[in-house]
Design an enzyme around this catalytic site. Structure first.
Site, PDB file in Angstrom:
ATOM      1  N   GLY A 189       0.977  -1.164   0.030  1.00 38.88           N
ATOM      2  CA  GLY A 189      -0.099  -0.083   0.039  1.00 38.88           C
ATOM      3  C   GLY A 189       1.013   1.498   0.045  1.00 38.88           C
ATOM      4  N   HIS A 227      -1.314   1.050   9.061  1.00 40.30           N
ATOM      5  CA  HIS A 227       0.016   1.761   8.981  1.00 40.30           C
ATOM      6  C   HIS A 227      -0.211   2.984   7.732  1.00 40.30           C
ATOM      7  CE1 HIS A 227       4.514   1.397   7.729  1.00 40.30           C
ATOM      8  NE2 HIS A 227       4.111   2.229   6.955  1.00 40.30           N
ATOM      9  N   GLU A 228      -1.008   2.686   6.689  1.00 42.55           N
ATOM     10  CA  GLU A 228      -1.111   3.747   5.567  1.00 42.55           C
ATOM     11  C   GLU A 228      -1.857   4.860   5.944  1.00 42.55           C
ATOM     12  OE1 GLU A 228       0.923   3.828   3.365  1.00 42.55           O
ATOM     13  OE2 GLU A 228       1.517   1.560   3.365  1.00 42.55           O
ATOM     14  N   HIS A 231       0.116   7.408   7.942  1.00 41.57           N
ATOM     15  CA  HIS A 231       0.974   8.281   7.215  1.00 41.57           C
ATOM     16  C   HIS A 231      -0.035   9.245   6.490  1.00 41.57           C
ATOM     17  CE1 HIS A 231       4.382   6.287   6.586  1.00 41.57           C
ATOM     18  NE2 HIS A 231       4.044   5.117   5.857  1.00 41.57           N
ATOM     19  N   HIS A 237       7.566   7.062   9.243  1.00 37.81           N
ATOM     20  CA  HIS A 237       7.995   5.418   9.604  1.00 37.81           C
ATOM     21  C   HIS A 237       8.909   5.834  10.823  1.00 37.81           C
ATOM     22  CE1 HIS A 237       7.870   3.987   5.253  1.00 37.81           C
ATOM     23  NE2 HIS A 237       6.823   3.932   6.037  1.00 37.81           N
ATOM     24  N   TRP A 239      11.387   4.538  11.971  1.00 37.08           N
ATOM     25  CA  TRP A 239      12.991   4.564  11.876  1.00 37.08           C
ATOM     26  C   TRP A 239      13.626   5.861  11.169  1.00 37.08           C
ATOM     27  CZ3 TRP A 239       9.968   1.440   8.854  1.00 37.08           C
ATOM     28  CH2 TRP A 239       9.792   1.759   7.421  1.00 37.08           C
ATOM     29  N   ASP A 250      11.092  10.282  13.462  1.00 28.73           N
ATOM     30  CA  ASP A 250       9.753  10.425  13.269  1.00 28.73           C
ATOM     31  C   ASP A 250       9.125  11.406  13.917  1.00 28.73           C
ATOM     32  OD1 ASP A 250       9.950   9.447  15.812  1.00 28.73           O
ATOM     33  OD2 ASP A 250       8.677   7.536  15.417  1.00 28.73           O
ATOM     34  N   GLN A 258      15.708   4.542  15.913  1.00 26.36           N
ATOM     35  CA  GLN A 258      15.919   3.358  15.218  1.00 26.36           C
ATOM     36  C   GLN A 258      16.261   3.333  14.161  1.00 26.36           C
ATOM     37  OE1 GLN A 258      12.261   0.952  15.673  1.00 26.36           O
ATOM     38  NE2 GLN A 258      12.384   0.033  13.402  1.00 26.36           N
ATOM     39  N   ASP A 294       1.676  -8.335  10.041  1.00 25.73           N
ATOM     40  CA  ASP A 294       0.230  -7.799  10.928  1.00 25.73           C
ATOM     41  C   ASP A 294       0.271  -8.314  12.115  1.00 25.73           C
ATOM     42  OD1 ASP A 294      -0.049  -6.416   8.487  1.00 25.73           O
ATOM     43  OD2 ASP A 294      -2.123  -7.157   8.309  1.00 25.73           O
TER      44      ASP A 294
END
Ligand SMILES: [Zn+2]
Length: 417
Positions: A189, A227-228, A231, A237, A239, A250, A258, A294
């Site tokens: 994605g 997750h998407e 954003h 992200h 890291w 982040d 990270q 997941d």
């Protein structure tokens, strides 16, 4: 805006470093971010302004902590080239269930968060509904379905345009648009950060990794969506997209520094250290903004929550006044059987199901912006008349959605005291 902040953005994060093939495969968001920067000269300025707003918002929250639950209307645009890609409604609903589970911290696996971070795992107070009203004010299922000749869409936003075989966006200030299609091999994605073009703003998911039942393991708990959407709500992200150098961020101080992403799965309480966090408790590989499977991502932190709430109170504040979750007035008037009266009332209403006794009643009450404030389900009934007690709710106008088993109707009621 501080000079420091501006320089920091320029140096570390807004000029994307070369993205490795593997990184781009899992999530195409950084690739799209790079395209947006090239194509949209105002994008960086809006991102900088939003970051300043986010930091001010976060500073206020430290003393106030007064965030409230926000409901985001979602429209799914299913774009399919064959029957398998035309995934059924229940798959889309399972994606919504997954989003509501993760963003309200209702996921049972949150208990796997290591004790050192348990207090950070946050209910983000964000929830999602399938849109009931379309941009023209008409009733909608919140799902569009479009046949296409495109066998696999690249990570280039082309699925967001009818002219290139996809479906045009609905108003991004009122809806979260989620396109479902066959993405080029390996990409689960991608999403648009806030501040970009109004015609290319939303989330794109590969049909194989959308929802839960029927999705392809190990990405079958709906967390590519989690997750998407992170954003889309301005989360980076975990890291920091710095190629492992530890200099990126982040913008959350409660996520450990990270180096790079994690793939696969780790058992609960596995301590993983890296060059940026060399000592226990190490890195937060179970965060939704990492790349683990997941089954192995199960938390947002408090500062991630604040960033997302800032987005919804800032650059995406149009969502707060969207009526996209509400079932349209036209649909209400089409159903003539069920009555709720009197209105206005002080909060006690009579609900009459007409000539047919109800076998069951599933009652949802929404505020005008679409926030659910009441839900009650009654089963094994054989009556026509019930008392609906909404005396706990404040004065105002509400939508009452009732499913009797025989019909599903929505009525507007007013509480006045
Ligand atoms: Zn990502």
């Amino acid at each position: 805006m501080s000079k420091y902040l501006f320089l920091f953005f320029l140096s570390c994060c807004f000029i994307p470093a070369a993205v490795s093939a593997q990184e781009a495969d899992r999530c195409g968001t950084q690739h799209i971010h790079g395209l947006q920067l090239q194509q949209n000269p105002g994008f960086m300025i809006r991102r900088l302004q939003q970051e300043q707003f986010t930091q001010d918002f976060a500073a206020r929250q430290k003393s106030m902590r007064t965030m409230s639950v926000i409901t985001i209307p979602v429209v799914f645009h299913v774009v399919f080239e064959n029957a398998a890609e035309n995934i059924p409604d229940f798959r889309l609903d399972s994606q919504l269930v997954a989003l509501n589970r993760d963003y309200r911290k209702l996921n049972s696996d949150v208990s796997n968060v290591p004790s050192v971070w348990q207090s950070l795992a946050s209910d983000c107070e964000i929830q999602f509904c399938r849109a009931g009203t379309d941009p023209n004010g008409n009733a909608t299922s919140g799902i569009t379905r479009t046949g296409t000749t495109v066998t696999a869409f690249p990570v280039d936003n082309s699925v967001m345009f009818a002219a290139s075989g996809g479906h045009d966006i609905w108003d991004r200030d009122k809806y979260l648009n989620i396109w479902i299609c066959d993405l080029v091999s390996g990409t689960l994605g991608y999403a648009a950060f806030p501040g970009g073009s109004p015609s290319t703003d939303g989330v794109v998911l590969d049909y194989s990794y959308t929802g839960t039942t029927g999705a392809t393991a190990p990405y079958n708990k709906g967390r590519s969506g989690t997750h998407e959407v992170g954003h889309w709500l301005n989360l980076e992200h975990i890291w920091g997209n710095d190629g492992g150098s530890c200099s990126g961020t982040d913008y959350c101080t409660d996520t450990p520094n990270q180096g790079n992403w994690n793939f696969t799965c780790h058992s609960p309480n596995t301590v993983i250290t890296d060059n940026c966090s060399p000592n226990a408790p190490g890195i937060m590989w179970m965060n939704y903004m990492d790349y683990t499977d997941d089954a192995c991502m199960y938390m947002f932190t408090y500062e991630q929550k604040v960033r997302m709430q800032a987005t919804l109170n800032g650059i995406r504040s149009g969502i707060l006044t969207s009526n996209g979750c509400v079932v349209s007035v036209a649909e209400q008037e089409a159903g003539q059987t069920l009555r709720i009266f009197p209105s206005p009332s002080s909060g006690l209403f009579t609900l009459h199901t007409g000539s047919i006794p109800a076998q069951e009643l599933d009652i949802h009450v929404y505020t005008m912006p679409g926030q659910q404030v009441y839900h009650r389900r009654l089963e094994a009934l054989h009556e026509k008349e019930f008392t609906l007690d909404l005396t706990e709710l404040a004065s105002g106008m509400y939508f009452v959605q009732v499913n009797t088993g025989a019909e599903k109707v929505t009525r507007k009621v007013i509480i006045r005291r």
